[in-house]
Motif scaffolding. Sequence first.
Motif, short mmCIF file in Angstrom:
data_model
loop_
_atom_site.label_atom_id
_atom_site.label_comp_id
_atom_site.label_asym_id
_atom_site.label_seq_id
_atom_site.Cartn_x
_atom_site.Cartn_y
_atom_site.Cartn_z
N ALA A 214 22.80 -39.81 -45.91
CA ALA A 214 23.43 -38.59 -45.74
C ALA A 214 23.05 -37.49 -46.63
CB ALA A 214 25.03 -39.03 -46.12
N ASP A 215 23.04 -36.15 -46.10
CA ASP A 215 22.62 -35.19 -46.50
C ASP A 215 24.16 -34.67 -47.13
OD1 ASP A 215 19.69 -34.83 -46.15
OD2 ASP A 215 20.63 -34.75 -44.22
N ALA A 216 25.21 -34.55 -46.42
CA ALA A 216 26.55 -34.17 -46.96
C ALA A 216 27.45 -35.10 -46.49
CB ALA A 216 26.55 -32.87 -46.25
N VAL A 217 28.46 -35.24 -47.10
CA VAL A 217 29.78 -36.22 -46.82
C VAL A 217 31.15 -35.30 -46.95
CG1 VAL A 217 31.00 -38.43 -47.73
CG2 VAL A 217 28.35 -38.08 -48.09
N LEU A 218 31.70 -35.60 -45.91
CA LEU A 218 33.08 -34.80 -45.83
C LEU A 218 34.09 -36.04 -45.58
CD1 LEU A 218 32.22 -32.35 -42.76
CD2 LEU A 218 32.42 -31.76 -45.32
N LEU A 219 34.85 -36.21 -46.71
CA LEU A 219 35.95 -36.79 -47.04
C LEU A 219 37.27 -36.34 -46.28
CD1 LEU A 219 34.81 -38.25 -50.42
CD2 LEU A 219 34.25 -39.22 -48.24
N LEU A 220 37.49 -36.53 -45.19
CA LEU A 220 38.86 -35.64 -44.43
C LEU A 220 39.71 -36.88 -44.17
CD1 LEU A 220 36.62 -33.67 -41.93
CD2 LEU A 220 37.41 -33.04 -44.20
N THR A 221 40.40 -37.35 -45.44
CA THR A 221 41.44 -38.64 -45.45
C THR A 221 42.79 -37.95 -45.76
OG1 THR A 221 40.44 -38.79 -47.88
CG2 THR A 221 39.20 -40.10 -46.12
N PRO B 230 23.30 -39.77 -53.96
CA PRO B 230 22.84 -38.34 -53.53
C PRO B 230 22.21 -38.08 -52.23
CG PRO B 230 22.10 -39.00 -55.76
CD PRO B 230 22.78 -40.27 -55.37
N SER B 231 21.70 -39.31 -51.70
CA SER B 231 21.21 -39.15 -50.34
C SER B 231 21.74 -40.09 -49.14
CB SER B 231 19.89 -39.06 -50.45
OG SER B 231 19.32 -40.43 -50.86
N LEU C 166 30.23 -35.74 -56.38
CA LEU C 166 28.68 -35.27 -56.36
C LEU C 166 28.88 -33.97 -55.44
CD1 LEU C 166 26.92 -38.46 -55.47
CD2 LEU C 166 26.54 -37.04 -57.32
N PRO C 167 27.96 -33.11 -55.90
CA PRO C 167 27.92 -31.78 -55.24
C PRO C 167 28.10 -31.71 -53.85
CG PRO C 167 25.92 -31.92 -56.30
CD PRO C 167 26.57 -33.28 -56.72
#
Length: 336
Positions: free
Chosen positions: A255-262, A234-235, A150-151
Amino acid sequence: MSLRDVLIVGAGPSGLATAIAAKQLGLDHLVLERGTLVDGIYRFPPQMVFFTTPELLEIGGLPMTSPYEKPTRDEALRYYRRVVDTHQVQVVLHEEVTGIEREAHGSDTVFVVESRTPRGVTRARHARAVVLAMGYFEHPNLLGVPGEDLPHVSHFYGEAHAHYRQRVVVVGGKNSACEAALELYRAGVDVTLVHRHGAVGDSVKYWVRPDIENRIAEGSIRARFQTRVMEIRPSSVIVAPAGEGAPSHTEEIAADAVLLLTGYHADPEFLRRAGVEVDDESWAPRYDPETFETNVPNLFVAGGQVAGKRTGSIFIENGRFHGEAIARTLAARFGG
């Protein structure tokens, strides 16, 4: 046909160190880089500070100076530009290597390295040897869950300001995730940290660990430990307890944004296409630890390219020495 002694794929510190050592030993070299100079460092958050001291980032015998105990990202970028200019390293930037083949050349076998520019221009260069020093930052570890594309989802963290007053879910528990969570929180972001283990990683920097643990303890940053992501919407993000079997219950986190720092990994398929034997489990290439030559004669690996999935084992501090061993091997074979 123009035939170089060695083509080096990747203009990170290990690739540049290889080029400098090759030049000093009289070998004709060229570095090809798909992005900008030291692209992995360039992609770091602008305010990032290195864990190490300046002298451990040095290559080519050029001192790195800093008024700080630990250098910043901007100082590193400035330093590596100076390295390239001082040593007159032959570098072609923004040109991606798309394939490596071998073909007969008289009684020898040479490499044909195919590349493509952002404008679609393709080239083929020939070399007696190739060094793969591409690193791993281009290949994030995917979760493989619905909604990962997703964007509003990213595997890279830049700056916190863009997320001011947003709800951000950070997935991961090592240095990148912890530092991002702290910076986001201090920029006015509503942060939730999701990690599949019971606590932040053992490798978290000694000055970051108490900060993130204290922020979690006081509730400034919410944490969901021993938790895995099941789906990204999306949210919101759907999470569940980590472990074997079906989850006993799920939780939905706004969530408005998701950071996958894996984390990230070297590209095993690129190596395999070049003929390198790659371990199915660790993704580590088969190579000689003394010379860094793979099972393909005159095809070498350097820096993060040797790591496979174990990217935490290779840093600038140790990867910068790989090029010297490779260059010595090539100089002994080809002469200078």
